[in-house]
Design a protein around this motif. Structure first.
Motif, PDB file in Angstrom:
ATOM      1  N   ALA A 125     -26.943   2.339 -11.144  1.00 37.35           N
ATOM      2  CA  ALA A 125     -26.089   3.471 -10.793  1.00 37.35           C
ATOM      3  C   ALA A 125     -24.688   3.321 -11.370  1.00 37.35           C
ATOM      4  CB  ALA A 125     -26.019   3.609  -9.273  1.00 37.35           C
ATOM      5  N   LEU A 126     -24.257   2.074 -11.630  1.00 37.78           N
ATOM      6  CA  LEU A 126     -22.921   1.808 -12.133  1.00 37.78           C
ATOM      7  C   LEU A 126     -22.923   1.465 -13.621  1.00 37.78           C
ATOM      8  CD1 LEU A 126     -21.630  -0.349  -9.131  1.00 37.78           C
ATOM      9  CD2 LEU A 126     -21.412   2.122  -9.479  1.00 37.78           C
ATOM     10  N   ASP A 127     -23.990   1.817 -14.320  1.00 36.72           N
ATOM     11  CA  ASP A 127     -24.101   1.561 -15.759  1.00 36.72           C
ATOM     12  C   ASP A 127     -23.038   2.383 -16.500  1.00 36.72           C
ATOM     13  OD1 ASP A 127     -24.779   1.380 -18.443  1.00 36.72           O
ATOM     14  OD2 ASP A 127     -26.922   1.674 -18.121  1.00 36.72           O
ATOM     15  N   ILE A 128     -22.072   1.713 -17.108  1.00 31.61           N
ATOM     16  CA  ILE A 128     -20.988   2.408 -17.785  1.00 31.61           C
ATOM     17  C   ILE A 128     -21.499   3.246 -18.946  1.00 31.61           C
ATOM     18  CG2 ILE A 128     -20.450   0.436 -19.283  1.00 31.61           C
ATOM     19  CD1 ILE A 128     -17.913   2.930 -17.799  1.00 31.61           C
ATOM     20  N   ASN A 176     -22.651   6.976 -18.387  1.00 37.56           N
ATOM     21  CA  ASN A 176     -21.711   8.087 -18.408  1.00 37.56           C
ATOM     22  C   ASN A 176     -21.665   8.859 -17.096  1.00 37.56           C
ATOM     23  OD1 ASN A 176     -19.690   9.479 -19.685  1.00 37.56           O
ATOM     24  ND2 ASN A 176     -21.039  10.816 -20.870  1.00 37.56           N
ATOM     25  N   GLY A 177     -21.896   8.148 -15.995  1.00 35.10           N
ATOM     26  CA  GLY A 177     -21.820   8.776 -14.685  1.00 35.10           C
ATOM     27  C   GLY A 177     -23.178   9.163 -14.144  1.00 35.10           C
ATOM     28  N   LEU A 178     -23.260   9.310 -12.824  1.00 31.55           N
ATOM     29  CA  LEU A 178     -24.535   9.580 -12.170  1.00 31.55           C
ATOM     30  C   LEU A 178     -25.162  10.878 -12.661  1.00 31.55           C
ATOM     31  CD1 LEU A 178     -26.543   8.585 -10.069  1.00 31.55           C
ATOM     32  CD2 LEU A 178     -25.215   9.807  -8.318  1.00 31.55           C
ATOM     33  N   GLU A 179     -24.354  11.899 -12.894  1.00 36.00           N
ATOM     34  CA  GLU A 179     -24.903  13.177 -13.352  1.00 36.00           C
ATOM     35  C   GLU A 179     -25.601  13.033 -14.695  1.00 36.00           C
ATOM     36  OE1 GLU A 179     -23.325  17.702 -14.430  1.00 36.00           O
ATOM     37  OE2 GLU A 179     -22.113  16.381 -13.158  1.00 36.00           O
ATOM     38  N   ALA A 180     -25.023  12.245 -15.609  1.00 37.59           N
ATOM     39  CA  ALA A 180     -25.629  12.042 -16.921  1.00 37.59           C
ATOM     40  C   ALA A 180     -26.882  11.173 -16.825  1.00 37.59           C
ATOM     41  CB  ALA A 180     -24.622  11.414 -17.886  1.00 37.59           C
ATOM     42  N   GLU A 195     -28.883  11.190 -14.232  1.00 35.80           N
ATOM     43  CA  GLU A 195     -29.877  12.124 -13.697  1.00 35.80           C
ATOM     44  C   GLU A 195     -30.354  13.095 -14.778  1.00 35.80           C
ATOM     45  OE1 GLU A 195     -27.659  13.714 -10.447  1.00 35.80           O
ATOM     46  OE2 GLU A 195     -28.392  12.195  -9.013  1.00 35.80           O
ATOM     47  N   ALA A 196     -29.502  13.418 -15.739  1.00 39.42           N
ATOM     48  CA  ALA A 196     -29.929  14.262 -16.855  1.00 39.42           C
ATOM     49  C   ALA A 196     -30.991  13.544 -17.689  1.00 39.42           C
ATOM     50  CB  ALA A 196     -28.727  14.640 -17.726  1.00 39.42           C
ATOM     51  N   ARG A 197     -30.869  12.230 -17.826  1.00 33.09           N
ATOM     52  CA  ARG A 197     -31.907  11.460 -18.510  1.00 33.09           C
ATOM     53  C   ARG A 197     -33.218  11.547 -17.727  1.00 33.09           C
ATOM     54  NH1 ARG A 197     -27.025   8.960 -19.378  1.00 33.09           N
ATOM     55  NH2 ARG A 197     -26.678   7.769 -21.303  1.00 33.09           N
ATOM     56  N   ARG A 198     -33.125  11.438 -16.403  1.00 34.07           N
ATOM     57  CA  ARG A 198     -34.317  11.573 -15.569  1.00 34.07           C
ATOM     58  C   ARG A 198     -34.978  12.921 -15.803  1.00 34.07           C
ATOM     59  NH1 ARG A 198     -32.851  11.709  -9.483  1.00 34.07           N
ATOM     60  NH2 ARG A 198     -32.123  13.747 -10.195  1.00 34.07           N
ATOM     61  N   ASP A 199     -34.179  13.967 -15.933  1.00 30.87           N
ATOM     62  CA  ASP A 199     -34.740  15.300 -16.175  1.00 30.87           C
ATOM     63  C   ASP A 199     -35.474  15.360 -17.506  1.00 30.87           C
ATOM     64  OD1 ASP A 199     -33.617  16.071 -13.780  1.00 30.87           O
ATOM     65  OD2 ASP A 199     -31.863  17.024 -14.698  1.00 30.87           O
ATOM     66  N   ILE A 200     -34.953  14.657 -18.518  1.00 28.81           N
ATOM     67  CA  ILE A 200     -35.636  14.612 -19.812  1.00 28.81           C
ATOM     68  C   ILE A 200     -37.001  13.965 -19.662  1.00 28.81           C
ATOM     69  CG2 ILE A 200     -35.569  13.543 -22.109  1.00 28.81           C
ATOM     70  CD1 ILE A 200     -32.498  13.906 -22.012  1.00 28.81           C
ATOM     71  N   PHE A 201     -37.059  12.857 -18.922  1.00 26.44           N
ATOM     72  CA  PHE A 201     -38.348  12.197 -18.693  1.00 26.44           C
ATOM     73  C   PHE A 201     -39.306  13.135 -17.965  1.00 26.44           C
ATOM     74  CE2 PHE A 201     -36.257   8.492 -20.139  1.00 26.44           C
ATOM     75  CZ  PHE A 201     -37.197   7.499 -20.337  1.00 26.44           C
ATOM     76  N   HIS A 202     -38.798  13.818 -16.957  1.00 26.86           N
ATOM     77  CA  HIS A 202     -39.666  14.676 -16.152  1.00 26.86           C
ATOM     78  C   HIS A 202     -40.139  15.906 -16.925  1.00 26.86           C
ATOM     79  CE1 HIS A 202     -38.236  12.938 -12.024  1.00 26.86           C
ATOM     80  NE2 HIS A 202     -38.991  12.101 -12.721  1.00 26.86           N
ATOM     81  N   ILE A 241     -32.788   4.862  -9.930  1.00 20.38           N
ATOM     82  CA  ILE A 241     -31.396   4.515 -10.149  1.00 20.38           C
ATOM     83  C   ILE A 241     -31.015   3.507  -9.060  1.00 20.38           C
ATOM     84  CG2 ILE A 241     -29.041   5.368 -10.321  1.00 20.38           C
ATOM     85  CD1 ILE A 241     -30.279   8.147 -10.991  1.00 20.38           C
ATOM     86  N   ILE A 242     -30.683   2.285  -9.475  1.00 20.30           N
ATOM     87  CA  ILE A 242     -30.497   1.182  -8.534  1.00 20.30           C
ATOM     88  C   ILE A 242     -29.034   1.059  -8.136  1.00 20.30           C
ATOM     89  CG2 ILE A 242     -30.673  -1.318  -8.243  1.00 20.30           C
ATOM     90  CD1 ILE A 242     -33.141  -1.272 -10.014  1.00 20.30           C
ATOM     91  N   ASP A 243     -28.763   1.163  -6.854  1.00 14.69           N
ATOM     92  CA  ASP A 243     -27.408   1.029  -6.331  1.00 14.69           C
ATOM     93  C   ASP A 243     -26.836  -0.350  -6.669  1.00 14.69           C
ATOM     94  OD1 ASP A 243     -27.488   3.552  -5.219  1.00 14.69           O
ATOM     95  OD2 ASP A 243     -28.065   2.841  -3.223  1.00 14.69           O
ATOM     96  N   GLY A 244     -25.578  -0.373  -7.071  1.00 14.43           N
ATOM     97  CA  GLY A 244     -24.896  -1.633  -7.318  1.00 14.43           C
ATOM     98  C   GLY A 244     -25.181  -2.251  -8.665  1.00 14.43           C
ATOM     99  N   GLY A 245     -26.077  -1.656  -9.441  1.00 15.37           N
ATOM    100  CA  GLY A 245     -26.436  -2.221 -10.731  1.00 15.37           C
ATOM    101  C   GLY A 245     -25.604  -1.642 -11.857  1.00 15.37           C
ATOM    102  N   GLY A 246     -25.124  -2.500 -12.746  1.00 10.53           N
ATOM    103  CA  GLY A 246     -24.435  -2.063 -13.937  1.00 10.53           C
ATOM    104  C   GLY A 246     -25.411  -1.885 -15.084  1.00 10.53           C
ATOM    105  N   HIS A 247     -24.901  -1.981 -16.304  1.00 10.17           N
ATOM    106  CA  HIS A 247     -25.756  -1.782 -17.478  1.00 10.17           C
ATOM    107  C   HIS A 247     -26.862  -2.835 -17.544  1.00 10.17           C
ATOM    108  CE1 HIS A 247     -27.002  -0.478 -21.366  1.00 10.17           C
ATOM    109  NE2 HIS A 247     -26.514  -1.523 -22.011  1.00 10.17           N
TER     110      HIS A 247
END
Length: 307
Positions: free
Chosen positions: A245-248, A251-255, A257-264, A274-280
């Protein structure tokens, strides 16, 4: 690192970084495969950990300026469920060089040939690719149709404008003292790879410093392309994603989630977490959550495609 799920072998994570890496590497067989178009004698280096033989092996593909050690906390857990193959991509880690390709295709071809050589022409496999390695893994998955049972993108690059280009990375002056060089790498890890100070431990610094020192392939141009998005429609197996969730770079949670939409759009039921507390470097920073999530994804892929 607490061990909440089964592991194939014990690792003392409080040992020195060199000892930790040596412990994990000692359980593996070191292998080499050819790199098409490279200089004579240049090979791609792999490590293979044995596991139960009742399922497809898992192929792990590291990120840019990395090596198999990006997966150091993943291997002992995943090797308890299947055999694991982790590569050093061409021009990185211990592998030979590949020049400066303009696209991911030469790297993906070398990766695919390695998989074909080490797994065989008939056996199916699962593959997971981290960051830049996500693009290479996606294209390799596309090359083999149904032989690739599943592709999992982990904080993957290749999403064009959705990708955040991180600035501020420094190259340490080699004339500095070791502690000063480590301080530069600590700063770089905080900027790009890991979201929390607690995760930037001696092992992370050692892995990052060692990988950077051996890296010869500049991957950023390919990372900011649409390379992964372009490969997705050609992957016949199952697909899924895991991001911190904190992957720099996300580009933010919304972006993210946009990747998730591409997969779906390609597979409506594809797992995407999306894992809480996880970075890149999510599989290093939150290993228990990551390993449990990846295991769950692989089980879902097996249930959806039991052949």
């Amino acid at each position: 690192m607490t061990q909440e799920i089964a592991t194939a072998f014990p690792v003392d994570w409080l040992a020195t970084p060199k000892d930790v890496i040596a412990t994990v590497a000692a359980r593996a067989e070191r292998l080499e495969t050819p790199i098409p178009g490279a200089k004579p004698g240049a090979t791609m280096v792999w490590h293979r950990w044995p596991g139960p033989d009742d399922g497809p092996p898992l192929v792990l593909v590291h990120g840019g300026w990395g090596s198999w050690t990006h997966w150091i906390k993943t291997v002992p857990v995943m090797a308890a469920r299947s055999s694991v193959l982790a590569c050093d991509l061409p021009g990185l880690g211990q592998s030979g060089g590949i020049g400066r390709p303009e696209t991911i295709l030469p790297v993906a071809e070398a990766l695919a040939i390695g998989i074909e050589t080490l797994i065989g022409p008939e056996r199916r496999y699962d593959i997971a690719g981290f960051s830049f390695g996500g693009i290479a893994a996606a294209h390799a998955a596309a090359l083999y149709g149904r032989r690739c049972r599943s592709f999992t993108a982990v904080g993957a690059a290749g999403f064009g404008d959705l990708h955040y280009i991180v600035g501020g990375i420094q190259v340490p002056d080699p004339r500095l003292a070791k502690a000063e060089i480590d301080a530069v790498h600590r700063s770089n890890l905080k900027i790009l790879m890991l979201a929390t100070d607690a995760a930037i431990d001696p092992l992370a610094i050692h892995i990052h410093r060692d990988n950077i020192s051996r890296g010869r392939f500049r991957s950023r141009r390919i990372s900011v392309s649409n390379g992964l998005v372009e490969a997705l429609p050609r992957i016949e197996g199952r697909i899924g994603g895991i991001w911190g969730a904190l992957d720099i770079t996300g580009n933010g949670l919304e972006a993210i989630e946009a990747r998730r939409d591409i997969f779906h759009r390609h597979q409506p039921d594809s797992p995407f977490d999306i894992i809480d507390g996880g970075g890149h470097w999510v599989m290093y920073e939150t290993p228990d959550a990551f390993n449990a999530t990846l295991a769950r994804h692989l089980a879902a892929h097996q249930a959806a495609d039991p052949a």
